[in-house]
Design an enzyme around this catalytic site. Structure first.
Site, mmCIF file in Angstrom:
data_model
loop_
_atom_site.group_PDB
_atom_site.id
_atom_site.type_symbol
_atom_site.label_atom_id
_atom_site.label_comp_id
_atom_site.label_asym_id
_atom_site.label_seq_id
_atom_site.Cartn_x
_atom_site.Cartn_y
_atom_site.Cartn_z
ATOM 1 C CG HIS A 37 -1.866 -1.105 1.351
ATOM 2 N ND1 HIS A 37 -1.796 -2.052 2.352
ATOM 3 C CD2 HIS A 37 -2.947 -1.435 0.591
ATOM 4 C CE1 HIS A 37 -2.799 -2.913 2.203
ATOM 5 N NE2 HIS A 37 -3.505 -2.564 1.149
ATOM 6 C CD GLN A 62 -14.024 -4.910 -2.086
ATOM 7 O OE1 GLN A 62 -14.230 -3.726 -2.315
ATOM 8 N NE2 GLN A 62 -12.812 -5.434 -2.184
ATOM 9 C CB VAL A 177 5.458 -4.331 -2.568
ATOM 10 C CG1 VAL A 177 6.464 -4.401 -1.434
ATOM 11 C CG2 VAL A 177 5.532 -2.984 -3.277
#
Ligand code: AMP
Length: 267
Positions: A37, A62, A177
């Site tokens: 993030h 979701q 990442v």
């Protein structure tokens, strides 16, 4: 760094900043922030954002009824500290009640790229994602929004929604990442035991040494993972590709214990 919980106040602040000529970047997240993030915040800085708005919202719409909405990890204090440290100028932390008013009845459906992969296994997932992201766009009026390649299909779906609905912003996609072991960073990694974390590295290793879908699937199963899907698709259309090669994306979703992990590589 400002924090907002009320959508109307968030919207007013963004409108004022924009009128003042400031370039706004939006970084949508579900919180429990990690370096993945924070790399999106970095990418926003590098692209010259004057205001970086990070949204932290576990979006109930979701999640499927059998998914981990209730147990999804949350740590607001730590998220705020990380956002400040990384250089966010505003954090938006709405409540589900403020985002979805009683009798909320309007949803955004992307009907092409959402069909396969995670969309096929998680019915309604991308409808929830598109709806909340469209709302966030309308609340923050970003010049650009940053998403991670970690959620490859999601990034493509959002790009398509932005194009189809004429949202006046750019979609930026930042690289995945990883931990030193190769495991893609994810808030859900916190569910993994030490032993599972170890076995989960089969996913990134298999993708890094990708030869064929069949071999990758076998390697994951050998590591004791339960494969949800392994697919080689066209990186743009997400249509299945028989022959892996340039312009393909290989995507994996697999259960390690009870934890569903996703990862991908663009060839
Ligand atoms: P999430 O909080 O999981 O909904 O993720 C919020 C955003 O961060 C999405 O655009 C993700 O693709 C992105 N993201 C999550 N993990 C990573 C990672 N390991 N590397 C890069 N971006 C990531």
């Amino acid at each position: 760094m400002r924090t907002f919980r009320d959508p109307a106040l968030m919207q007013r602040w963004c409108r004022e900043r924009k009128l003042a000529g400031r370039r706004i970047a939006l970084v949508p997240t579900m919180g429990f922030l990690h370096e993945g993030h924070l790399s999106l915040i970095e990418a926003a800085k590098r692209r010259g954002a004057d205001e970086i708005v990070v949204s932290v919202f576990v979006n109930p719409v979701q999640f499927g009824p059998k998914e981990d909405y209730a147990t999804y990890p949350r740590d607001e204090r730590s998220d705020l500290a990380k956002c400040r440290w990384a250089g966010a100028t505003a954090v938006f932390l709405p409540t589900p009640e403020n985002m979805y008013l009683p009798r909320h009845s309007t949803y955004v459906n992307e009907e092409d790229l959402s069909k396969g992969l995670c969309g096929a296994r998680r019915p309604g997932h991308f409808r929830g994602v598109c709806t909340v992201v469209a709302k966030l766009f309308n609340l923050t009026h970003p010049d650009f929004a940053v998403f991670g390649q970690k959620d490859y299909q999601q990034a493509q779906v959002i790009r398509r929604m932005v194009r189809d609905l004429n949202f006046d912003l750019d979609v930026v996609v930042a690289p995945i990442v990883r931990e030193d072991t190769g495991l893609a960073k994810s808030s859900r990694n916190t569910y993994l035991t030490e032993e599972e974390r170890d076995r989960a590295t089969a996913i990134s290793k298999g993708l890094a040494n990708f030869r064929s879908v069949a071999k990758l699937r076998r390697d994951l199963e050998r590591a004791g993972l339960k494969v949800d899907y392994v697919e080689c698709v066209d990186a743009g259309t997400l249509e299945p590709r028989k022959k892996p090669g340039k312009g393909c994306c290989v995507l994996v979703a697999a259960y390690c214990g009870k934890t569903r992990l996703i990862d991908n590589v663009v060839l």
